[in-house]
Design a protein around this motif. Structure first.
Motif, PDB file in Angstrom:
ATOM      1  N   TYR A  46       0.821  -1.212   0.000  1.00 16.88           N
ATOM      2  CA  TYR A  46       0.000   0.000   0.000  1.00 16.88           C
ATOM      3  C   TYR A  46       0.857   1.265   0.000  1.00 16.88           C
ATOM      4  N   PHE A  81      -2.332   4.288   4.831  1.00 18.85           N
ATOM      5  CA  PHE A  81      -3.419   3.708   4.041  1.00 18.85           C
ATOM      6  C   PHE A  81      -4.658   3.461   4.889  1.00 18.85           C
ATOM      7  N   ALA A  90      -4.278   6.990  -2.764  1.00 18.22           N
ATOM      8  CA  ALA A  90      -4.065   5.712  -3.445  1.00 18.22           C
ATOM      9  C   ALA A  90      -5.023   5.554  -4.623  1.00 18.22           C
TER      10      ALA A  90
END
Length: 328
Positions: A46, A81, A90
């Motif tokens: 991530y 994240f 993201a």
């Protein structure tokens, strides 16, 4: 099943590494390319998604990696994240590449992140259980477990040689913060007299009684395998008490540590990872979304990500009965 048209998929490894992750990546890339999809590798899990560390992968990019441990895409844990702002970044990075499906190879924490992300941004996610601990519900096997337990067995076999030569009591600590499968399997396979795992409360008095009785019978070579997450505190704490209570025992400690994570994956782990990687892509193509691909009773099994992260594999009491009988 919501059959959403998929054209570009991303694959990442997240959390702790496990042998066989490369085989899974390879299977995802080659299966995706076979079906005409564009496949992108996301570097460092991530974290790479937030940093836009994303690159297109072709078949040749995953050549000669199936036999390697670790993960050539790297892995990391990413606290950002788990915040809405991080997931928003993201998503924007995935949009830049046109990625409309994800394959996440990891464990419990990785799947929790995927579940949140998919719910917020309608990106279908498929999870593959990449963890040496075998602690995820919905699969009889996980990528890396077989290699890790065989590494532990090989190490303990060697330790047994020196135990026998010196009439020693060895306490060997293996990995397993929340699950005792590595300890259970490696302990049974190496003939351990006692196996201590997080799933059962350690009865220190019963352990001392057992070892004292064995010493009375002149059984001076004894092996205790303990998972690092054992509630009593691991090998060092167990050894401290044994030395106090049974000072005549020549007690030694060996902590195997991260050696269990590395090394070339076994044939079993390569096959499992390849199988799961193939079915991850197949699942995205047919609209089977937000599930973990697993194996139950030698058949492919699909568990909703939410269920996979809420439940854990449970060690049956029959296993502990077998340990007690075989060690007598």
């Amino acid at each position: 099943m919501d059959k959403k048209k998929i054209s570009k998929i991303g694959v990442l490894t997240s959390g702790g590494d496990s042998p066989g992750m490369n085989a899974a990546i390879r299977a995802v890339v080659r299966t995706g390319n076979y079906y005409g999809l564009e496949v992108f590798g996301i570097v460092r899990g991530y974290s790479g998604m937030l940093d836009n560390d994303i690159r297109r992968l072709h078949n040749r990019d995953v050549a000669n990696i199936i036999q390697r441990g670790g993960t050539f895409l790297k892995t990391a844990r990413c606290k950002e994240f788990y915040e809405p702002e991080g997931r928003a970044i993201a998503y924007e990075n995935l949009k830049r590449h046109g990625i409309d499906g994800l394959v996440i190879i990891g464990g419990d924490g990785s799947f929790k992140g995927a579940q949140k992300f998919s719910a917020e941004y309608d990106i279908p996610c498929i999870g593959l259980p990449g963890t040496i601990d075998k602690d995820i519900a919905g699969s009889d096997v996980t990528i890396g477990f077989d290699t890790a337990v065989n590494t532990a067995v090989e190490a303990i076999d060697k330790i047994r040689d020196t135990m026998d030569a010196h009439d020693r009591l060895f306490i060997v600590e293996v990995m397993g913060r929340d699950a005792g499968y590595i300890a259970l399997h490696s302990g049974i396979a190496t003939g351990a007299e006692n196996i201590l795992i997080p799933e059962t409360e350690t009865d220190i008095e019963a352990l001392i009684t057992s070892l004292t009785e064995k010493e009375r019978r002149k059984k001076l070579v004894n092996l205790v395998v303990v998972a690092e997450g054992d509630k009593f505190g691991g090998a060092e704490e167990i050894a401290k008490i044994i030395r106090q209570r049974i000072p005549t025992a020549d007690t030694r400690v060996c902590i195997l540590g991260h050696i269990q994570r590395g090394g070339s994956p076994t044939c079993s782990d390569r096959l499992i990872a390849s199988h799961m990687g193939y079915y991850a892509v197949e699942s995205l193509l047919v609209g089977r979304n937000n599930v973990m691909v697993g194996v139950v009773n030698n058949k492919m099994h699909y568990t909703p990500l939410g269920k996979a992260v809420k439940e854990k594999q449970k060690i049956g009491q029959e296993w502990m009965k077998i340990v007690k009988i075989l060690a007598s």
